[in-house]
Design a protein around this motif. Structure first.
Motif, PDB file in Angstrom:
ATOM      1  N   TYR A 145      43.347  33.991  46.073  1.00 19.65           N
ATOM      2  CA  TYR A 145      44.716  34.292  45.991  1.00 19.65           C
ATOM      3  C   TYR A 145      45.052  35.566  46.389  1.00 19.65           C
ATOM      4  CZ  TYR A 145      49.669  33.579  43.888  1.00 19.65           C
ATOM      5  OH  TYR A 145      50.848  33.663  43.791  1.00 19.65           O
ATOM      6  N   LEU A 171      45.315  36.056  31.614  1.00 13.61           N
ATOM      7  CA  LEU A 171      44.532  34.968  32.457  1.00 13.61           C
ATOM      8  C   LEU A 171      43.085  34.856  31.861  1.00 13.61           C
ATOM      9  CD1 LEU A 171      43.978  34.207  35.269  1.00 13.61           C
ATOM     10  CD2 LEU A 171      43.309  36.545  35.998  1.00 13.61           C
ATOM     11  N   HIS A 217      47.861  42.236  42.156  1.00 11.74           N
ATOM     12  CA  HIS A 217      46.573  41.957  41.847  1.00 11.74           C
ATOM     13  C   HIS A 217      46.263  40.554  43.041  1.00 11.74           C
ATOM     14  CE1 HIS A 217      49.074  39.479  39.296  1.00 11.74           C
ATOM     15  NE2 HIS A 217      48.260  38.509  39.446  1.00 11.74           N
ATOM     16  N   ALA A 218      44.716  40.098  42.915  1.00  8.12           N
ATOM     17  CA  ALA A 218      44.371  38.884  43.851  1.00  8.12           C
ATOM     18  C   ALA A 218      43.406  38.365  42.976  1.00  8.12           C
ATOM     19  CB  ALA A 218      44.225  39.614  45.067  1.00  8.12           C
ATOM     20  N   VAL A 229      40.139  29.252  36.146  1.00 15.57           N
ATOM     21  CA  VAL A 229      41.095  29.946  35.590  1.00 15.57           C
ATOM     22  C   VAL A 229      42.030  29.521  34.841  1.00 15.57           C
ATOM     23  CG1 VAL A 229      40.457  32.329  36.772  1.00 15.57           C
ATOM     24  CG2 VAL A 229      42.601  30.986  36.936  1.00 15.57           C
ATOM     25  N   TRP A 233      51.658  32.691  31.516  1.00 12.27           N
ATOM     26  CA  TRP A 233      53.039  33.647  31.722  1.00 12.27           C
ATOM     27  C   TRP A 233      53.917  33.707  30.791  1.00 12.27           C
ATOM     28  CZ3 TRP A 233      51.442  30.808  36.672  1.00 12.27           C
ATOM     29  CH2 TRP A 233      50.706  31.552  37.138  1.00 12.27           C
TER      30      TRP A 233
HETATM   31  O1  LIG Z   1      42.334  33.952  40.077  1.00  8.90           O
HETATM   32  C1  LIG Z   1      42.320  35.037  39.858  1.00  8.90           C
HETATM   33  O2  LIG Z   1      41.623  35.966  39.460  1.00  8.90           O
HETATM   34  C2  LIG Z   1      43.885  35.746  39.571  1.00  8.90           C
HETATM   35  C3  LIG Z   1      44.831  34.558  39.696  1.00  8.90           C
HETATM   36  C4  LIG Z   1      46.142  34.859  39.759  1.00  8.90           C
HETATM   37  O3  LIG Z   1      46.550  35.979  39.891  1.00  8.90           O
HETATM   38  C5  LIG Z   1      47.477  34.089  39.652  1.00  8.90           C
HETATM   39  O4  LIG Z   1      47.321  32.609  39.648  1.00  8.90           O
HETATM   40  O5  LIG Z   1      48.459  34.711  39.607  1.00  8.90           O
END
Ligand SMILES: O=C(O)CCC(=O)C(=O)O
Ligand SMILES: [Fe+2]
Length: 258
Positions: A145, A171, A217-218, A229, A233
């Motif tokens: 992502y 997360l 972030h990514a 994961v 939110w």
């Molecule tokens: O998978 C990750 O480490 C980040 C996931 C993420 O930022 C999201 O799903 O918004």
């Protein structure tokens, strides 16, 4: 280096941080002002980055809970989509390669989803009544992502609707990843290696309510293995008496609290 090159470089390996930076990192047991469930079982918190502050909650989920989340998500996982700016349609996007699904507590008669929600409410002190459902995400090899913000950056996200913008992100890491798959913050150089059972927590919005532009972030490409994961939110609506506004535009929280 461009922003994208910074992302790629961080995915390949951590950047050295200044010595004084390391020495300010702390860890502590956290009961969030003697919240009963946390007095019995405090959360192990590690501050892994200062600006933006990124907290790791170590061992926050049990094996059984993680198995259950994956089991519930299995049948509903679908190729992740994103809104195409030109067509306005939701479609698969090259910048987000994964499968995901939303978990409702309605589909979980055993109560795992509710229990996890309650734990998040306990350690954040925030209401889950305006939060989104848990989103389980699975990345295969090459899944990733690209850099993004979790909060909406357009004006409307800050003003429209009663729940408004995403104030914070939890997360959860439901798996280790053999190689690749780190979560990286390319503007500031933070990097989190997924550890099964841990969760990362950060505020997307500053205490002033403005978006924190350092939280970009990514999820790095998975090179070997698979990555699971789960996102929670949390929204701004309903937190008025739980997270006070700052007195100055850039006020931050410090010390032993999230
Ligand atoms: O998978 C990750 O480490 C980040 C996931 C993420 O930022 C999201 O799903 O918004
Ligand atoms: Fe994200």
């Amino acid at each position: 280096m461009t922003q994208y090159e910074r992302y790629q470089s961080l995915c390949r390996g951590p950047w050295p941080l200044p010595k004084e930076y390391d020495s300010e990192l702390t860890c502590f047991y956290y009961d969030n002002h003697r919240t009963p469930s946390l007095v019995i079982r405090p959360v192990k918190v590690e501050v892994v980055f200062h600006k933006p502050r990124i907290f790791m909650l170590r061992g926050i989920l049990s094996e059984r809970e993680m198995d259950r989340l994956k089991e519930l998500a299995g049948p509903i996982l679908k190729r992740a989509t994103a809104k195409n700016a030109d067509s306005g349609k939701d479609e698969p996007a090259h910048y987000r390669i994964s499968k995901s699904g939303w978990l409702s507590s309605k589909h979980d008669p055993l109560g795992y989803v509710d229990r996890i929600d309650r734990r998040i409410e306990d350690f954040t002190g925030l209401t889950m009544s305006t939060a989104e459902q848990l989103q389980v995400v699975n990345y295969g090899i090459g899944g990733h992502y690209e850099p993004h913000y979790d909060f909406g950056t357009d004006e409307a996200s800050f003003t429209d609707g009663k729940d408004r913008n995403r104030i914070a992100t939890v997360l959860f890491y439901l798996s280790d990843v053999e190689l690749g798959g780190a979560t990286v913050f390319p503007i500031v150089g933070a990097r989190i290696q997924p550890f099964k059972g841990d969760a990362a927590f950060w505020w997307n919005l500053k205490k002033s309510g403005e978006g924190d532009m350092l939280t970009r972030h990514a999820g790095c490409p998975v090179l070997v293995g698979t990555k699971w994961v789960c996102n929670k939110w949390i929204h701004e609506g309903g937190q008025e008496f739980r997270r006070r506004c700052g007195l100055t535009p850039n006020e931050e929280s410090y010390g032993h609290s999230l």
